[in-house]
Enzyme design. Structure first.
Site, PDB file in Angstrom:
ATOM      1  N   GLY A   1      -3.510  -4.592  13.594  1.00 43.54           N
ATOM      2  CA  GLY A   1      -2.322  -4.304  12.797  1.00 43.54           C
ATOM      3  C   GLY A   1      -1.438  -3.248  13.439  1.00 43.54           C
ATOM      4  O   GLY A   1      -1.743  -2.678  14.485  1.00 43.54           O
TER       5      GLY A   1
ATOM      6  N   SER B   1       0.842  -1.181   0.000  1.00 43.09           N
ATOM      7  CA  SER B   1       0.000   0.000   0.000  1.00 43.09           C
ATOM      8  C   SER B   1       0.883   1.239   0.000  1.00 43.09           C
ATOM      9  O   SER B   1       1.903   1.274   0.702  1.00 43.09           O
ATOM     10  CB  SER B   1      -0.911   0.008   1.232  1.00 43.09           C
ATOM     11  OG  SER B   1      -1.758   1.146   1.225  1.00 43.09           O
TER      12      SER B   1
ATOM     13  N   ASN C   1      -2.928   0.367  -3.908  1.00 41.04           N
ATOM     14  CA  ASN C   1      -2.899  -0.773  -3.009  1.00 41.04           C
ATOM     15  C   ASN C   1      -3.168  -2.022  -3.819  1.00 41.04           C
ATOM     16  O   ASN C   1      -4.066  -2.040  -4.650  1.00 41.04           O
ATOM     17  CB  ASN C   1      -3.970  -0.623  -1.912  1.00 41.04           C
ATOM     18  CG  ASN C   1      -4.063  -1.835  -1.015  1.00 41.04           C
ATOM     19  OD1 ASN C   1      -4.657  -2.846  -1.367  1.00 41.04           O
ATOM     20  ND2 ASN C   1      -3.490  -1.726   0.166  1.00 41.04           N
ATOM     21  N   VAL C   2      -2.366  -3.053  -3.607  1.00 40.54           N
ATOM     22  CA  VAL C   2      -2.643  -4.371  -4.185  1.00 40.54           C
ATOM     23  C   VAL C   2      -2.476  -5.394  -3.067  1.00 40.54           C
ATOM     24  O   VAL C   2      -1.557  -5.304  -2.258  1.00 40.54           O
ATOM     25  CB  VAL C   2      -1.714  -4.698  -5.378  1.00 40.54           C
ATOM     26  CG1 VAL C   2      -2.121  -3.902  -6.606  1.00 40.54           C
ATOM     27  CG2 VAL C   2      -0.249  -4.447  -5.059  1.00 40.54           C
TER      28      VAL C   2
ATOM     29  N   HIS D   1      -2.587   7.279  -4.647  1.00 38.88           N
ATOM     30  CA  HIS D   1      -2.737   6.131  -3.752  1.00 38.88           C
ATOM     31  C   HIS D   1      -2.780   4.871  -4.593  1.00 38.88           C
ATOM     32  O   HIS D   1      -3.359   4.857  -5.687  1.00 38.88           O
ATOM     33  CB  HIS D   1      -4.033   6.256  -2.949  1.00 38.88           C
ATOM     34  CG  HIS D   1      -4.565   4.943  -2.463  1.00 38.88           C
ATOM     35  ND1 HIS D   1      -5.570   4.247  -3.118  1.00 38.88           N
ATOM     36  CD2 HIS D   1      -4.220   4.166  -1.399  1.00 38.88           C
ATOM     37  CE1 HIS D   1      -5.826   3.121  -2.466  1.00 38.88           C
ATOM     38  NE2 HIS D   1      -5.017   3.041  -1.429  1.00 38.88           N
TER      39      HIS D   1
END
Length: 316
Positions: free
Chosen positions: A269, A102, A118-119, A116
């Protein structure tokens, strides 16, 4: 969704790709900015809710990027949080494994947009012991001072990355992005959009993974040409003040609406890594209203609206 046995070598392959993607992106940013990333490799302590490792990389106070964060994480948890099962209640409370990259890049120059990307891959263990695996990701562009050619280039690159996986993917994921990256409490788009998808496995493991990789690989060609065009544009206090005001909107979306932020915080997290998307400076102003006919007003009327940028041919 079909269940599939997720082999450990498949997990290792996804991890290797994601770490390589992070390395390629951060190296490209260093080449443009001249600064360096702080590399923070971390591991969740024994006894914490989540177990796993990650690498958070942050460049701050650079010549081009005021803050550029790019994080990799690979974690396992005893139960999926609510943000991950709102569309699949049958997996509520299932053990899971998740990994992804990310990033959010906040430029110094107000004429350079924030980006931005994210994958990610997420796998949960069903009651029968099989693994249910799906992919998600996307990228979107948030200008402060918009340019039609930048929006067209960004969307054209997204479309080209997705074309090998079906003609329906770009229009479908573009609409998904428009519907997701909106500040509902303000009825306002976050930016000019891009593409976004989640809970995706319909092409099978290998092709779904390949689509995620194609999107990740598309970030640099989608964004860096825009950075090069705008990074040396002259600006003053007015543009800087508006940039900081609009960054406040970015913070609002990430904290109030973003599923990724909610997933990270709900699953236990690493807070610093989850919040790497926050800008170093932002501001809020009560009932701010740009002057009619100004470039700031045009951001709202022309760019923060849903439109087909590939068909749009208006002048900048």
């Amino acid at each position: 969704m079909a269940s599939t046995k997720l082999e450990r070598n498949q997990v290792a392959g996804v991890r290797d790709y994601l770490l390589g993607l992070q390395a390629r992106i951060t190296a490209a940013v260093v080449a443009v900015d001249g600064g360096s990333f702080v590399v923070d490799a971390w591991e969740k302590a024994p006894g914490e809710l989540l177990q796993g490792t990650g690498v958070t990389q942050i460049l701050e106070a650079g010549s081009v990027f005021e803050r550029a964060g790019c994080g990799f994480s690979h974690v396992r948890g005893p139960r999926l949080p609510p943000s991950a099962t709102q569309h699949r209640p049958e997996l509520a409370g299932a053990p899971f494994e998740a990994m992804g990259v990310s990033l959010v890049f906040h430029p110094r120059n107000p004429y350079v947009p924030t980006v931005h990307m994210n994958v990610r891959m997420l796998a949960a263990q069903g009651n029968d012991g099989s693994s249910v695996c799906w992919f998600g990701g996307g990228m979107d562009l948030t200008p402060y001072y918009g340019f039609d050619e930048d929006a067209r280039h960004f969307h054209a690159t997204c479309k080209a990355a997705l074309e090998p996986f079906g003609a329906d993917k770009y229009p479908r994921f573009k609409t998904w992005c428009d519907e997701y990256f909106v500040l509902k409490h303000r009825a306002e788009q976050r930016g000019v959009g891009g593409v976004f998808f989640d809970d995706f496995s319909e092409l099978g493991f290998e092709r779904s993974l390949a689509m995620m990789q194609a999107l990740g690989d598309g970030l640099l060609p989608a964004y860096l040409p825009i950075v090069q065009r705008r990074k040396d544009s002259p600006y003053g206090e007015r543009e800087r003040a508006f940039q900081l005001y609009r960054r406040g909107r970015y913070v609002e979306f990430n904290l109030v609406w973003d599923r990724g932020t909610h997933f990270g915080l709900q699953s236990g997290g690493r807070t610093e890594s989850i919040l790497l998307s926050m800008p170093p400076l932002a501001s809020w102003s009560y009932q701010h209203k740009p002057q009619d006919g100004s470039p700031e007003a045009r951001l709202y009327s022309h760019f923060l609206v849903r439109r087909d940028w590939l068909e749009h041919s208006g002048a900048d």
